[in-house]
Design an enzyme around this catalytic site. Structure first.
Site, PDB file in Angstrom:
ATOM      1  N   GLU A   1     104.493 -66.669  89.219  1.00 24.78           N
ATOM      2  CA  GLU A   1     104.707 -65.870  90.431  1.00 24.78           C
ATOM      3  C   GLU A   1     106.185 -65.862  90.797  1.00 24.78           C
ATOM      4  O   GLU A   1     106.995 -66.593  90.219  1.00 24.78           O
ATOM      5  CB  GLU A   1     103.861 -66.424  91.588  1.00 24.78           C
TER       6      GLU A   1
ATOM      7  N   ARG B   1     110.012 -64.100  98.040  1.00 27.17           N
ATOM      8  CA  ARG B   1     109.363 -63.200  98.987  1.00 27.17           C
ATOM      9  C   ARG B   1     110.291 -62.655 100.058  1.00 27.17           C
ATOM     10  O   ARG B   1     110.143 -61.504 100.469  1.00 27.17           O
ATOM     11  CB  ARG B   1     108.190 -63.932  99.653  1.00 27.17           C
TER      12      ARG B   1
ATOM     13  N   HIS C   1     102.676 -63.467 106.970  1.00 24.83           N
ATOM     14  CA  HIS C   1     101.818 -64.185 106.026  1.00 24.83           C
ATOM     15  C   HIS C   1     101.778 -65.697 106.235  1.00 24.83           C
ATOM     16  O   HIS C   1     100.716 -66.299 106.149  1.00 24.83           O
ATOM     17  CB  HIS C   1     102.291 -63.876 104.608  1.00 24.83           C
TER      18      HIS C   1
ATOM     19  N   ARG D   1     109.048 -70.343 101.817  1.00 24.50           N
ATOM     20  CA  ARG D   1     108.057 -70.984 100.955  1.00 24.50           C
ATOM     21  C   ARG D   1     108.027 -70.344  99.583  1.00 24.50           C
ATOM     22  O   ARG D   1     107.918 -69.123  99.457  1.00 24.50           O
ATOM     23  CB  ARG D   1     106.666 -70.881 101.598  1.00 24.50           C
TER      24      ARG D   1
ATOM     25  N   HIS E   1     104.720 -61.576 103.698  1.00 26.16           N
ATOM     26  CA  HIS E   1     104.371 -61.295 102.307  1.00 26.16           C
ATOM     27  C   HIS E   1     104.790 -59.862 102.001  1.00 26.16           C
ATOM     28  O   HIS E   1     104.518 -58.949 102.786  1.00 26.16           O
ATOM     29  CB  HIS E   1     102.871 -61.469 102.083  1.00 26.16           C
TER      30      HIS E   1
END
Length: 529
Positions: free
Chosen positions: A116, A292, A353, A388, A244
């Site tokens: 990811e 992100r 998110h 994060r 997100h």
């Protein structure tokens, strides 16, 4: 009514249930697991992508995972917390497997690993595209059959109990604040019961409902953070709210929005404008696999520049059967609104998110209040720093639940119940007939936060949010004192408290860093939005 438990756990996601199971298995006492709806409704169940853990040691190692986490967190992360989570992640995975959680495997029995955004290697364990649901399922089954765990659904914690409730003045300078349990609304009697405990754990999840558009379930009203803050616990890093980049854009669906997992970009998905033009090359060399915050701001800027309400994620160049195999739920969801992801672009838009900040805890999950722990998204361990890294949150919850359980078990015999705690006093209050005020104020909080404290901020916007929230705070506190405590007014109080904390911390950070991006202190390629 007074109830006593050795371990009182407020929240039923992966953090709360992991902690409850370990304490129950120790034989050190009885555990109460409180959830304000049902055991299966938690942010954990919504997590699609997976769990990050170094697994394939032939190509991956702890130092790579640590480096990726520090880079994503803009080097604000606590190195000790990062190392603790990364090095204990494999053991955490084994605990989940022991409790009955299934992860997808290859034909040779090894874990099928995804990659990811922000990760340098394939290290994401998953279960199709509903990993969180599978973890929640496995843990729920283990919790429900354990004889030492009492599950109390539809119970709502109003406040945690400290010396304040004994008439002692407690301020943010008080060094010996101690938690004795919590006041909790019983769904049957509608009365507030006194839960006394030797140890209390806040595992109440995120703050998504504070924003008008979020991937979180509606129950994510920041209850734990607000209760801890009111009790004078230390909070930290509240300005770092993660949006997100890719929530499904579909008119009429905004709360909660449907998440299009990061794994789809790791799989090869390409971000495009609706006309097919790629744009991430303008913002980061990692393109669609950038962290992100970078991707979300890039999408936000492109939408503003072109007057769009969404951009698109393209997986039409991938093998259709492979796409349906890896992302069956996303395929089914999109098909239900007329989009075949094997042939059509997926319309996506950024959406609130995750909260990187929260109740400040040490390496054992201990808050600044004695006998009070905080785990999962409501805590601030220092792992995430300014942003994060994808799929680090679930493993953080598992690792810190283990550390907190070990610490609790080691010290539980040092604590006793405080039998001097008074029962909740609501004498002179009346039943609240003004539900419309609460519903409208909750909507207003969401719009204020989305408009003024969103992906891109400015001092002008933040001060405007502060002023609006302050008015709502005064009105809500006045109403709270006059009426009987109910879940809806308590949630509104908590949302306002959390909105205030996010806004205050954002005003105090005089730089653009991590997830906090402000026009007054612009940074890099996304200036002048």
């Amino acid at each position: 009514m007074i109830r006593k438990f050795d371990f009182l756990v407020i929240g039923s996601g992966v953090a709360g249930m992991s902690y409850a199971l370990q304490c129950a298995e120790s034989g050190k006492g009885r555990v109460a697991l409180i959830c304000k709806t049902t055991l299966d409704e938690a942010n954990t169940a919504k997590a699609q992508g997976g769990v990050a853990s170094v697994t394939n040691m032939e190509v991956d190692d702890f130092e790579k995972h640590i480096h990726d986490t520090m880079v994503a967190g803009d080097y604000i992360s606590d190195p000790a917390a990062v190392r603790q989570v990364v090095e204990n992640a494999p053991a955490g995975i084994q605990r989940l497997v022991k409790w009955g959680v299934n992860f997808d495997r290859n034909e040779d029995g090894t874990f099928d690993l995804h990659r990811e955004g922000g990760h340098s290697e394939f290290r994401i364990l998953h279960h199709a595209d509903d990993t969180g649901f599978e973890i929640q399922r496995g843990l729920m089954a283990a919790v429900r059959k354990h004889p030492k765990i009492t599950v109390l659904e539809h119970h709502f914690a109003v406040e945690i109990i400290t010396q304040h409730h004994l008439g002692v003045e407690v301020t943010r300078r008080t060094t010996d604040i101690e938690c004795f349990g919590a006041y909790v609304i019983d769904p049957d009697t509608k009365k507030i019961d006194t839960f006394l405990s030797k140890v209390t754990v806040l595992a109440t999840g995120g703050v998504g409902a504070v924003y008008a558009s979020t991937t979180n379930p509606n129950i994510a009203t920041g209850d734990g953070i607000a209760m801890a803050y009111r009790a004078k616990a230390t909070v930290a890093d509240m300005e770092f709210v993660q949006f997100h980049p890719t929530a499904l854009y579909h008119q009429g669906e905004s709360h909660p929005a449907y998440l299009i997992t990061e794994a789809m970009r790791g799989y090869g998905g390409i971000l495009r404008l609706p006309n097919g033009e790629e744009f991430m090359q303008k913002y980061d060399k990692r393109l669609s696999l950038a962290p992100r915050d970078i991707v979300a701001r890039a999408i936000d800027k492109e939408m503003k520049r072109h007057g769009l309400d969404h951009v698109c994620l393209d997986v039409t160049h991938k093998d259709p059967e492979e796409t349906k195999h890896h992302f069956p739920n996303i395929y089914k969801k999109c098909l239900s609104i007329g989009i075949d992801i094997t042939k059509d672009y997926i319309p996506v838009t950024p959406c609130q998110h995750y909260m990187c900040g929260g109740i400040k805890v040490d390496l054992d999950g201990c808050s600044s209040i004695k006998r009070l722990y905080a785990l999962g998204e409501c805590s601030c361990t220092g792992l995430h720093g300014g942003n994060r890294l994808a799929s680090n949150s679930l493993i953080e919850a598992v690792v810190y639940a283990d550390k907190a359980a070990a610490h609790s078990i080691a010290h539980i015999n040092e604590y006793t119940y405080n039998d001097e705690i008074p029962e909740w006093d609501d004498a002179g209050t009346m039943t609240n007939e003004e539900k419309v005020l609460i519903a409208q104020d909750a909507k207003e909080v969401g719009q204020i936060m989305l408009s003024y404290v969103g992906i891109v901020r400015s001092n002008l916007r933040l001060h405007r949010a502060w002023t609006r929230l302050d008015l709502l705070y005064e009105e809500t506190e006045e109403l709270f004192k006059r009426v009987k405590a109910t879940r809806d007014i308590c949630e509104l109080r908590n949302m306002i408290n959390v909105g205030y904390l996010i806004t205050r911390w954002a005003l105090e950070r005089h730089e653009s860093r991590g997830l906090h991006y402000t026009l007054d202190y612009p940074k890099h390629a996304l200036d002048h939005q």
